[in-house]
Design an enzyme around this catalytic site. Sequence first.
Site, PDB file in Angstrom:
ATOM      1  N   ILE A  88      44.599 -27.684  28.853  1.00  0.00           N
ATOM      2  CA  ILE A  88      43.471 -27.838  29.783  1.00  0.00           C
ATOM      3  C   ILE A  88      44.043 -27.948  31.188  1.00  0.00           C
ATOM      4  CG2 ILE A  88      41.569 -29.344  30.504  1.00  0.00           C
ATOM      5  CD1 ILE A  88      41.276 -30.171  27.568  1.00  0.00           C
ATOM      6  N   HIS A 122      23.371 -33.325  45.624  1.00  0.00           N
ATOM      7  CA  HIS A 122      22.070 -32.665  45.677  1.00  0.00           C
ATOM      8  C   HIS A 122      21.839 -31.898  46.978  1.00  0.00           C
ATOM      9  CE1 HIS A 122      19.810 -34.947  42.224  1.00  0.00           C
ATOM     10  NE2 HIS A 122      20.918 -34.334  41.810  1.00  0.00           N
ATOM     11  N   GLU A 150      17.812 -31.298  32.903  1.00  0.00           N
ATOM     12  CA  GLU A 150      18.175 -32.690  33.181  1.00  0.00           C
ATOM     13  C   GLU A 150      17.623 -33.153  34.516  1.00  0.00           C
ATOM     14  OE1 GLU A 150      20.809 -35.990  34.775  1.00  0.00           O
ATOM     15  OE2 GLU A 150      20.278 -34.040  35.616  1.00  0.00           O
TER      16      GLU A 150
END
Length: 315
Positions: free
Chosen positions: A47, A285, A181
């Site tokens: 990873i 956001h 969500e």
Amino acid sequence: MTRRDRLPLLAGILLTVVGVLAVVLVVNLDRLTAPRPVDSAAVREAITSENLMGHLAELQRTADENGGNRQAGEPGDAASVDHVEQQLRAAGDETRRESVLYQRVGASGTTDVATQNLFADLPGRSERTVVVGAHLDGVANGPGINDNGSGVAAVLETALQLAQADVQLDQTVRFAFWGGEEDGLHGSTQYVAGLDDAGRRNLTLYLNLDMVGSPNPTPHVYGGMGRPHRVERVLSEFLREQGVHPFTASFEGSDHQPFVAAGIPVGGLYTGASEGHTPADPCYHLACDRVDNIDPDMLDLMADALAHGVLTVAR
């Protein structure tokens, strides 16, 4: 029935009760006892920050080509689901989609939303299941790369590398990419509501990743929510071994909440949003939540912690 006749009956009842208590004790000990040592180094080495940032670059491109966002029900959302599914299938994973339909209430009125949950299973030797999830949708204001492309990248890369490693686990690991969500946990809520009694009994843990690449990170491990599980200790100890001392996250506003409400143990990782005097993510956001809003090293560490946690609790 005489007293002598009752003795065998009472003995049988006592043995049955003891047997049931033994099963309950084994299940609870599995959740709470110290984990056995596990060597996750090979999977963690596979990873890489490069792979994780590659997933985010693709999600960024998807948003840029579809109105600048990946909001549920919009073209950028559908393209994001397609990308993640293609990656999983290329690694040999079988995938399943689940339609998620709801209404979004906004300043301009009510909008019908059609989005999807996406699942891929890493089969285990038993019917017990660990669900590992991240919400795939973003807000309308931007591409949603930290919130929550970062969680998606960590879950996706963990799924890909575990598939390549061909590990044998006791529990099945279900990788979930939730829809809706940001509008109210719609995808995860629908999934939990759809579980039958056997499905709830066999679901031993839900692990949630939401915002795990914040540019001014404050690493958190989920704790103090619902039924306790040893995964909190597993993740915390791993991070401390890497020189990071995590805080405890106990908020409600993400996809772990429906699992908590259903009495299913939860765990997870988080690196902060807009809280505090110095926000962990000043682009939370906003339109600036792009690839350059990510701390690649922290994202890599969170993905490593996830892989280590999954291997420890599901084996």
